[in-house]
Design a protein around this motif. Structure first.
Motif: not given
Length: 365
Positions: A3, A14-17, A22, A117, A123-124, A129
């Motif tokens: 990433n 980085f991070g997810e919804s 994030i 995931e 998500g990512h 993001i």
């Protein structure tokens, strides 16, 4: 499972919804770049949802610097930006069955990460993001402005309605960067918005084309063959959710021209080399020629629509119908414009650092 992008300047997202945060890490920034927090906030405002043509999920995007900033300037060490997620509605995704949303990464992410995931809200893979990308990109944009390099993007086409192309690029960039809804011809704005709203009322979505220009780039930046300006920019731009096509200069329209029409003649403007046209988009042989870099991005219709769709259940491997819930954008092109600017700025910063050294943008005490 990477990433991170870039060479002299690297960005990691980085991070997810629906996770707690994030964020982004910028590694390779020169020390002494002034952090303009008001500008970062204004850039985040351009990405934030607004009105009937956007999702109802509106985040405050109150970012913090976890590292890399001291007394308002970059330190030269890795800069980490954190943005909290505060208005998730995860119950929209908490069901016993999991049906892949057509056009999303649900199926492919499940194949790659074997079901581990965080799929909530994409998500990512979520466009959420991109808020971290915009915050990071604002720092690069400010650094580029200190070298008189400007970036601007407008909605060339959306929902079948067309804006005019860049004409007086310097003035057009200034004009479009001051607008929440980035069109150059204000007379088409209401029709474009009406078409977007109509799609939303039908439970559907629309896409379009973004046009970007970069002025002030010196000649001689970029590499032949594998690290061309077009190649690196395209690599980065295709990582933005919904970007499905990139063309430079006159692009595919140029295939119908003869070489005598397509070539950009060189002339002298005082002591500066210029071209009388810019069909090549400011790049020859993968290297900048000093003219504005110009390109267009195709943005697909937002995949989250409220119409019933055919799909599959991921765990049972059975056919299923999908009727989505939640909060979604009928159009993202007006929000994506600042994401394209941000990604472009990070790439241009990286290429200039590779050409002139990593302290090219830094300050001295």
């Amino acid at each position: 499972m990477k990433n991170t992008f870039g060479q002299s300047l690297q960005i990691t997202l980085f991070g997810e919804s629906h996770g707690p945060y994030i964020g982004a890490v910028l590694d390779g920034l020169a020390p002494g770049i002034k952090i303009d927090e008001a500008f970062i906030e204004s850039q985040l405002d351009l990405r934030r949802p607004a009105g009937k043509i956007s999702t109802a999920r509106v985040e405050a995007d109150k970012y913090i610097f976890a590292s890399g900033v001291y007394k308002g300037y970059t330190t030269g060490t890795p800069l980490c930006i954190l943005i909290p997620n505060e208005v998730q509605r995860s119950k929209d995704y908490e069901k016993d069955e999991r049906i892949a949303r057509p056009g999303h990464a649900d199926f492919t992410a499940n194949e790659k990460y074997h079901g581990y995931e965080d799929f909530r809200g994409g998500g990512h893979f979520s466009g959420r993001i991109t808020a971290a990308l915009v915050a990071a990109g604002a720092i690069a944009i400010s650094a580029l402005k200190s070298k008189n390099i400007e970036i601007g993007t407008h909605i060339l086409k959306a929902a079948g309605v067309c804006d005019r192309s860049f004409d007086n690029i310097t003035e057009d960039i200034k004009a479009v960067n001051g607008k929440m809804f980035a069109v150059l011809d204000e007379s088409i704005k209401e029709e474009m918005l009406a078409k977007m709203t109509e799609a939303a009322e039908e439970g559907d979505s629309v896409g379009g084309i973004l046009e970007t220009a970069v002025t002030g780039m010196p000649a001689g930046v970029g590499e032949p063959w594998f690290d061309t300006v077009e190649g690196i920019l395209s690599h980065a731009l295709y990582s933005i959710p919904a970007i499905k096509g990139v063309e430079f200069g006159i692009g595919f329209d140029g295939v119908d021209l003869k070489g005598s029409q397509y070539n950009d003649p060189f002339r002298m403007d005082g002591n500066k080399v210029v071209t009388t046209s810019n069909n090549n988009g400011g790049v020859n042989g993968g290297i900048t020629n000093g003219m504005p870099i110009s390109f267009r991005c195709a943005v697909k219709p937002t995949p989250s629509i409220y119409k019933k769709q055919e799909s599959i259940e991921l765990y049972k491997h059975e056919n299923a119908d999908l009727q989505i819930e939640g909060r979604h954008d009928p159009a993202i092109i007006h929000r994506a414009r600042v994401v394209v600017d941000s990604m472009t700025a990070i790439v241009i910063y990286d290429m200039l650092s590779a050409r002139f050294g990593t302290d090219f943008f830094g300050g001295d005490k």
